[in-house]
Design an enzyme around this catalytic site. Structure first.
Site, PDB file in Angstrom:
ATOM      1  N   ILE A 194       0.814  -1.226   0.000  1.00  0.00           N
ATOM      2  CA  ILE A 194       0.000   0.000   0.000  1.00  0.00           C
ATOM      3  C   ILE A 194       0.842   1.267   0.000  1.00  0.00           C
ATOM      4  CG2 ILE A 194      -2.068  -1.065   1.019  1.00  0.00           C
ATOM      5  CD1 ILE A 194      -1.245   0.318   3.700  1.00  0.00           C
ATOM      6  N   THR A 230      -7.296   1.175  16.301  1.00  0.00           N
ATOM      7  CA  THR A 230      -7.011   0.605  17.615  1.00  0.00           C
ATOM      8  C   THR A 230      -7.402   1.562  18.744  1.00  0.00           C
ATOM      9  OG1 THR A 230      -5.149   0.051  19.078  1.00  0.00           O
ATOM     10  CG2 THR A 230      -4.662   1.486  17.248  1.00  0.00           C
ATOM     11  N   ASP A 231      -7.645   1.009  19.921  1.00  0.00           N
ATOM     12  CA  ASP A 231      -7.925   1.862  21.089  1.00  0.00           C
ATOM     13  C   ASP A 231      -6.661   2.580  21.570  1.00  0.00           C
ATOM     14  OD1 ASP A 231      -6.561  -0.289  22.216  1.00  0.00           O
ATOM     15  OD2 ASP A 231      -8.043  -0.687  23.784  1.00  0.00           O
ATOM     16  N   GLU A 232      -5.492   2.176  21.045  1.00  0.00           N
ATOM     17  CA  GLU A 232      -4.237   2.766  21.534  1.00  0.00           C
ATOM     18  C   GLU A 232      -4.111   4.236  21.142  1.00  0.00           C
ATOM     19  OE1 GLU A 232      -0.825   0.165  21.340  1.00  0.00           O
ATOM     20  OE2 GLU A 232      -2.106  -1.603  21.254  1.00  0.00           O
ATOM     21  N   TYR A 264       3.702   3.531  17.081  1.00  0.00           N
ATOM     22  CA  TYR A 264       2.591   2.758  16.491  1.00  0.00           C
ATOM     23  C   TYR A 264       1.276   3.512  16.648  1.00  0.00           C
ATOM     24  CZ  TYR A 264      -1.291  -0.578  16.356  1.00  0.00           C
ATOM     25  OH  TYR A 264      -2.497  -1.187  16.096  1.00  0.00           O
ATOM     26  N   LYS A 289      -1.234   5.250  13.826  1.00  0.00           N
ATOM     27  CA  LYS A 289      -2.647   4.870  13.651  1.00  0.00           C
ATOM     28  C   LYS A 289      -3.548   6.092  13.871  1.00  0.00           C
ATOM     29  CE  LYS A 289      -4.258   1.345  12.958  1.00  0.00           C
ATOM     30  NZ  LYS A 289      -4.561   0.596  11.698  1.00  0.00           N
ATOM     31  N   ASP A 303      11.080  -2.824  31.422  1.00  0.00           N
ATOM     32  CA  ASP A 303       9.785  -2.366  30.916  1.00  0.00           C
ATOM     33  C   ASP A 303       9.930  -1.750  29.531  1.00  0.00           C
ATOM     34  OD1 ASP A 303       7.093  -1.981  30.984  1.00  0.00           O
ATOM     35  OD2 ASP A 303       7.089  -0.611  32.695  1.00  0.00           O
ATOM     36  N   GLY A 321       7.757   4.081  27.702  1.00  0.00           N
ATOM     37  CA  GLY A 321       6.460   4.735  27.490  1.00  0.00           C
ATOM     38  C   GLY A 321       5.281   3.778  27.561  1.00  0.00           C
TER      39      GLY A 321
HETATM   40  P1  NAD Z   1      -0.809  -8.098  11.630  1.00  0.00           P
HETATM   41  O1  NAD Z   1       0.525  -7.452  11.863  1.00  0.00           O
HETATM   42  O2  NAD Z   1      -1.035  -9.495  12.091  1.00  0.00           O
HETATM   43  O3  NAD Z   1      -1.165  -8.080  10.067  1.00  0.00           O
HETATM   44  C1  NAD Z   1      -0.905  -6.969   9.259  1.00  0.00           C
HETATM   45  C2  NAD Z   1      -1.036  -7.415   7.805  1.00  0.00           C
HETATM   46  O4  NAD Z   1      -0.792  -6.266   6.981  1.00  0.00           O
HETATM   47  C3  NAD Z   1      -0.014  -8.473   7.384  1.00  0.00           C
HETATM   48  O5  NAD Z   1      -0.632  -9.485   6.626  1.00  0.00           O
HETATM   49  C4  NAD Z   1       0.996  -7.706   6.552  1.00  0.00           C
HETATM   50  O6  NAD Z   1       1.627  -8.494   5.552  1.00  0.00           O
HETATM   51  C5  NAD Z   1       0.118  -6.620   5.944  1.00  0.00           C
HETATM   52  N1  NAD Z   1       0.899  -5.428   5.585  1.00  0.00           N
HETATM   53  C6  NAD Z   1       1.797  -4.769   6.358  1.00  0.00           C
HETATM   54  N2  NAD Z   1       2.333  -3.750   5.668  1.00  0.00           N
HETATM   55  C7  NAD Z   1       1.738  -3.747   4.444  1.00  0.00           C
HETATM   56  C8  NAD Z   1       1.860  -2.923   3.293  1.00  0.00           C
HETATM   57  N3  NAD Z   1       2.729  -1.898   3.268  1.00  0.00           N
HETATM   58  N4  NAD Z   1       1.083  -3.190   2.235  1.00  0.00           N
HETATM   59  C9  NAD Z   1       0.202  -4.227   2.248  1.00  0.00           C
HETATM   60  N5  NAD Z   1       0.072  -5.059   3.289  1.00  0.00           N
HETATM   61  C10 NAD Z   1       0.822  -4.807   4.392  1.00  0.00           C
HETATM   62  O7  NAD Z   1      -1.853  -7.087  12.267  1.00  0.00           O
HETATM   63  P2  NAD Z   1      -3.250  -7.390  12.995  1.00  0.00           P
HETATM   64  O8  NAD Z   1      -2.980  -7.613  14.434  1.00  0.00           O
HETATM   65  O9  NAD Z   1      -4.005  -8.380  12.228  1.00  0.00           O
HETATM   66  O10 NAD Z   1      -3.935  -5.955  12.869  1.00  0.00           O
HETATM   67  C11 NAD Z   1      -4.719  -5.635  11.729  1.00  0.00           C
HETATM   68  C12 NAD Z   1      -5.264  -4.233  11.885  1.00  0.00           C
HETATM   69  O11 NAD Z   1      -6.051  -4.159  13.074  1.00  0.00           O
HETATM   70  C13 NAD Z   1      -4.182  -3.175  12.020  1.00  0.00           C
HETATM   71  O12 NAD Z   1      -4.586  -2.032  11.296  1.00  0.00           O
HETATM   72  C14 NAD Z   1      -4.128  -2.882  13.511  1.00  0.00           C
HETATM   73  O13 NAD Z   1      -3.711  -1.558  13.751  1.00  0.00           O
HETATM   74  C15 NAD Z   1      -5.571  -3.112  13.904  1.00  0.00           C
HETATM   75  N6  NAD Z   1      -5.804  -3.545  15.284  1.00  0.00           N
HETATM   76  C16 NAD Z   1      -5.124  -4.611  15.814  1.00  0.00           C
HETATM   77  C17 NAD Z   1      -5.412  -5.033  17.112  1.00  0.00           C
HETATM   78  C18 NAD Z   1      -4.721  -6.237  17.714  1.00  0.00           C
HETATM   79  O14 NAD Z   1      -4.948  -6.554  18.882  1.00  0.00           O
HETATM   80  N7  NAD Z   1      -3.918  -6.986  16.977  1.00  0.00           N
HETATM   81  C19 NAD Z   1      -6.358  -4.353  17.884  1.00  0.00           C
HETATM   82  C20 NAD Z   1      -7.029  -3.262  17.317  1.00  0.00           C
HETATM   83  C21 NAD Z   1      -6.756  -2.873  16.016  1.00  0.00           C
HETATM   84  P1  TYD Z   2       1.149  -6.642  23.049  1.00  0.00           P
HETATM   85  O1  TYD Z   2       0.599  -7.998  22.797  1.00  0.00           O
HETATM   86  O2  TYD Z   2       2.435  -6.254  22.400  1.00  0.00           O
HETATM   87  O3  TYD Z   2      -0.015  -5.610  22.703  1.00  0.00           O
HETATM   88  P2  TYD Z   2      -0.084  -3.999  22.967  1.00  0.00           P
HETATM   89  O4  TYD Z   2       1.249  -3.500  23.353  1.00  0.00           O
HETATM   90  O5  TYD Z   2      -0.490  -3.500  21.629  1.00  0.00           O
HETATM   91  O6  TYD Z   2      -1.110  -3.828  24.034  1.00  0.00           O
HETATM   92  O7  TYD Z   2       1.342  -6.470  24.605  1.00  0.00           O
HETATM   93  C1  TYD Z   2       0.261  -6.659  25.511  1.00  0.00           C
HETATM   94  C2  TYD Z   2       0.768  -6.296  26.896  1.00  0.00           C
HETATM   95  O8  TYD Z   2       1.754  -7.252  27.296  1.00  0.00           O
HETATM   96  C3  TYD Z   2       1.467  -4.938  26.939  1.00  0.00           C
HETATM   97  O9  TYD Z   2       1.150  -4.320  28.186  1.00  0.00           O
HETATM   98  C4  TYD Z   2       2.949  -5.273  26.888  1.00  0.00           C
HETATM   99  C5  TYD Z   2       3.017  -6.629  27.584  1.00  0.00           C
HETATM  100  N1  TYD Z   2       4.056  -7.557  27.090  1.00  0.00           N
HETATM  101  C6  TYD Z   2       4.909  -8.205  28.019  1.00  0.00           C
HETATM  102  O10 TYD Z   2       4.788  -8.013  29.236  1.00  0.00           O
HETATM  103  N2  TYD Z   2       5.845  -9.069  27.527  1.00  0.00           N
HETATM  104  C7  TYD Z   2       6.011  -9.300  26.201  1.00  0.00           C
HETATM  105  O11 TYD Z   2       6.930 -10.094  25.818  1.00  0.00           O
HETATM  106  C8  TYD Z   2       5.142  -8.641  25.273  1.00  0.00           C
HETATM  107  C9  TYD Z   2       5.275  -8.869  23.787  1.00  0.00           C
HETATM  108  C10 TYD Z   2       4.176  -7.785  25.772  1.00  0.00           C
END
Ligand code: NAD
Ligand code: TYD
Length: 348
Positions: A60, A130-132, A155, A159, A285, A288
Site C-alpha cells: 500500500i 485501535t484503542d491505543e 505505532y 494509527k 519495561d 512509554g
Molecule cells: P498483523 O501485523 O497481524 O497483520 C498486518 C497485515 O498487513 C499483514 O498481513 C501484513 O503483511 C500486511 N501489511 C503490512 N504492511 C503492508 C503494506 N505496506 N502493504 C500491504 N500489506 C501490508 O496485524 P493485525 O494484528 O491483524 O492488525 C490488523 C489491523 O487491526 C491493524 O490495522 C491494527 O492496527 C488493527 N488492530 C489490531 C489489534 C490487535 O490486537 N492486533 C487491535 C485493534 C486494532
Molecule cells: P502486546 O501484545 O504487544 O499488545 P499492545 O502492546 O499492543 O497492548 O502487549 C500486551 C501487553 O503485554 C502490553 O502491556 C505489553 C506486555 N508484554 C509483556 O509483558 N511481555 C512481552 O513479551 C510482550 C510482547 C508484551
C-alpha cells in the site's frame, strides 16, 4: 459488490476475510497484502479456492500501484487492515510505521476518492483502528467514541494520524467512511511477537516468559472472531462518517493473563501444577508503556446489537488448543527472521 480487504493475510485480516468469503458468496473479496513478516497466506488455506476470493500481492505504500489497482478493479468498498502493528517494533524502527500506516492509508484514500469521485453513493471506506490512539488510562474510566486522541507510541501515533486522515477525507471530499477502534485481540493465527501467542509458544518450549515491568499493565482482551463479527456488522449497518469503539469488557493485568496461561497449559501438557509459572521472568519495561486500556462499547451494543461472547478462560483455552494442534504453523512463523527479532528484543 467487489470488496477490497487490505492486510487479509495477517492475524485479524485473515479472520475478516474468512468470515466475509463464507458468509457473503455474492461479495467478491479481493485480499491485498504485501506479505511482510506478519502476513501468511497459510492463514487462509481453507478458503483460498473459494470462487468469491482472490489474492493480490502488493504494497500500500506504492502510490502508483494503488492508484492503478483502483482504476483497474473498480472496487465498491474497502476494509483497510494492512498495517505495521507491533508497538515494540515501532519503538526500535518507527519509519516503517509512518510509511505503511500513514502514507499507505493516504494512498488508499486518494485512490478511493479518485475512483468514486462521481458516484460516492453506496460506497464505503472502512478503516480498522485501535484503542491505543486514545493513550493511557489511570485506574478508573474507559475509552469511548468521544475520548480525545493522545497516542504515546510511534505505532499509536501512526494509527491516530491515519484515523485523522480518514475523517478529513470524509469531511473534505465526502468520502463515505466508517472507523472502528478496537481493544487487544487474541485467538488463532496470531503472530507470536504479541503477548498471548508469545507466552503460549514459550510455555510450550519451556523458555522464559518475559513480563515487562511489574506485569501490572492492563489490557481489555477481545476474541478475534468477535472483532471480525463487529467489523461485519459495522461494515453492513454502521452509519456513514461514524466511529465505533469495540472492546471485550474483559480487563486483565498482564501477569494474571500469563499465570492463567501457565495454569491452562500445565493441565493440557500434563505438567505438574505450578511448573510453567516458574518460567515467569520480569524484564525491563517497554519505554512509554501505556498503563491501562479499556473500552466502553455501549454505542455498538445500542446501535447495532453487537456484544462480545463467551467467557475469556474458555476462549483462551480454545486458543491454546489451536496453537498446540497447529505445530507446523507455529514452527513456520517462528523460524528464520523471528529468531533474530526475538534475540534483539529480549536480550537487552
Ligand atoms: P498483523 O501485523 O497481524 O497483520 C498486518 C497485515 O498487513 C499483514 O498481513 C501484513 O503483511 C500486511 N501489511 C503490512 N504492511 C503492508 C503494506 N505496506 N502493504 C500491504 N500489506 C501490508 O496485524 P493485525 O494484528 O491483524 O492488525 C490488523 C489491523 O487491526 C491493524 O490495522 C491494527 O492496527 C488493527 N488492530 C489490531 C489489534 C490487535 O490486537 N492486533 C487491535 C485493534 C486494532
Ligand atoms: P502486546 O501484545 O504487544 O499488545 P499492545 O502492546 O499492543 O497492548 O502487549 C500486551 C501487553 O503485554 C502490553 O502491556 C505489553 C506486555 N508484554 C509483556 O509483558 N511481555 C512481552 O513479551 C510482550 C510482547 C508484551
Amino acid at each position: 459488490m467487489k470488496l477490497l480487504i487490505t492486510g487479509g493475510a495477517g492475524f485479524i485480516g485473515s479472520h475478516v476475510v474468512r468470515r466475509f468469503v463464507n458468509a457473503y458468496p455474492n461479495e467478491l473479496v479481493v485480499n491485498l497484502d504485501a506479505l511482510t513478516y506478519a502476513g501468511n497466506l497459510s492463514n487462509l488455506s481453507d478458503i483460498e479456492q473459494a470462487p468469491n476470493y482472490s489474492f493480490i500481492k502488493g504494497d500500500i505504500t506504492q502510490k502508483e500501484f494503488i492508484a492503478n489497482l483502483f482504476r483497474a478493479e473498480q472496487f465498491d468498498a474497502v476494509i483497510h487492515l494492512a498495517a505495521e502493528s507491533h508497538v515494540d517494533r515501532s519503538i526500535t524502527g518507527p519509519d516503517a510505521f509512518i510509511q505503511t500506516n500513514v502514507m499507505g492509508t493516504a494512498n488508499l484514500l486518494n485512490a478511493a476518492v479518485e475512483s468514486w469521485r462521481t458516484h460516492m453513493e453506496g460506497k464505503r471506506f472502512y478503516h480498522v483502528s485501535t484503542d491505543e490512539v486514545f493513550g493511557s488510562l489511570g485506574a478508573e474510566g474507559k475509552f469511548n467514541e468521544a475520548t480525545a486522541y493522545d497516542p504515546r507510541s510511534p505505532y499509536s501515533a501512526s494509527k491516530a494520524s491515519s484515523d485523522h486522515l480518514v475523517r478529513a477525507y470524509h469531511h473534505t471530499y465526502g468520502l463515505p467512511i466508517v472507523i472502528s477502534n478496537c481493544s487487544n485481540n487474541y485467538g488463532s493465527h496470531h503472530f507470536p511477537e504479541k503477548l498471548i501467542p508469545l507466552i503460549i509458544n514459550n510455555i510450550k518450549n519451556k523458555r522464559p516468559l518475559p513480563v515487562y515491568g511489574k506485569g501490572e499493565n492492563v489490557r481489555d482482551w477481545l476474541w478475534v472472531e468477535d472483532h471480525a463479527r463487529a467489523i461485519d456488522v459495522i461494515f453492513h449497518k454502521g452509519r456513514n462518517g461514524e466511529t465505533y469503539c469495540i472492546g471485550g469488557n474483559n480487563e486483565w493485568k498482564n501477569i494474571d493473563v500469563v499465570r492463567l496461561l501457565c495454569r491452562l497449559m500445565d493441565t493440557k501438557l500434563g505438567r505438574a501444577e505450578g511448573e510453567s509459572a516458574q518460567l515467569i521472568t520480569y524484564v525491563t519495561d517497554r519505554p512509554g508503556h501505556d498503563a491501562r486500556y479499556a473500552i466502553d462499547a455501549t454505542k455498538l451494543k445500542n446501535e447495532l446489537g453487537w456484544e462480545p461472547t463467551q467467557p475469556f478462560e474458555e476462549l483462551l483455552s480454545k486458543t491454546v488448543d489451536w496453537y498446540l494442534s497447529n505445530e507446523p504453523w507455529l514452527e513456520n512463523v517462528t523460524s528464520g527472521g523471528y529468531r533474530s527479532y526475538y534475540e534483539m528484543q529480549y536480550s537487552r
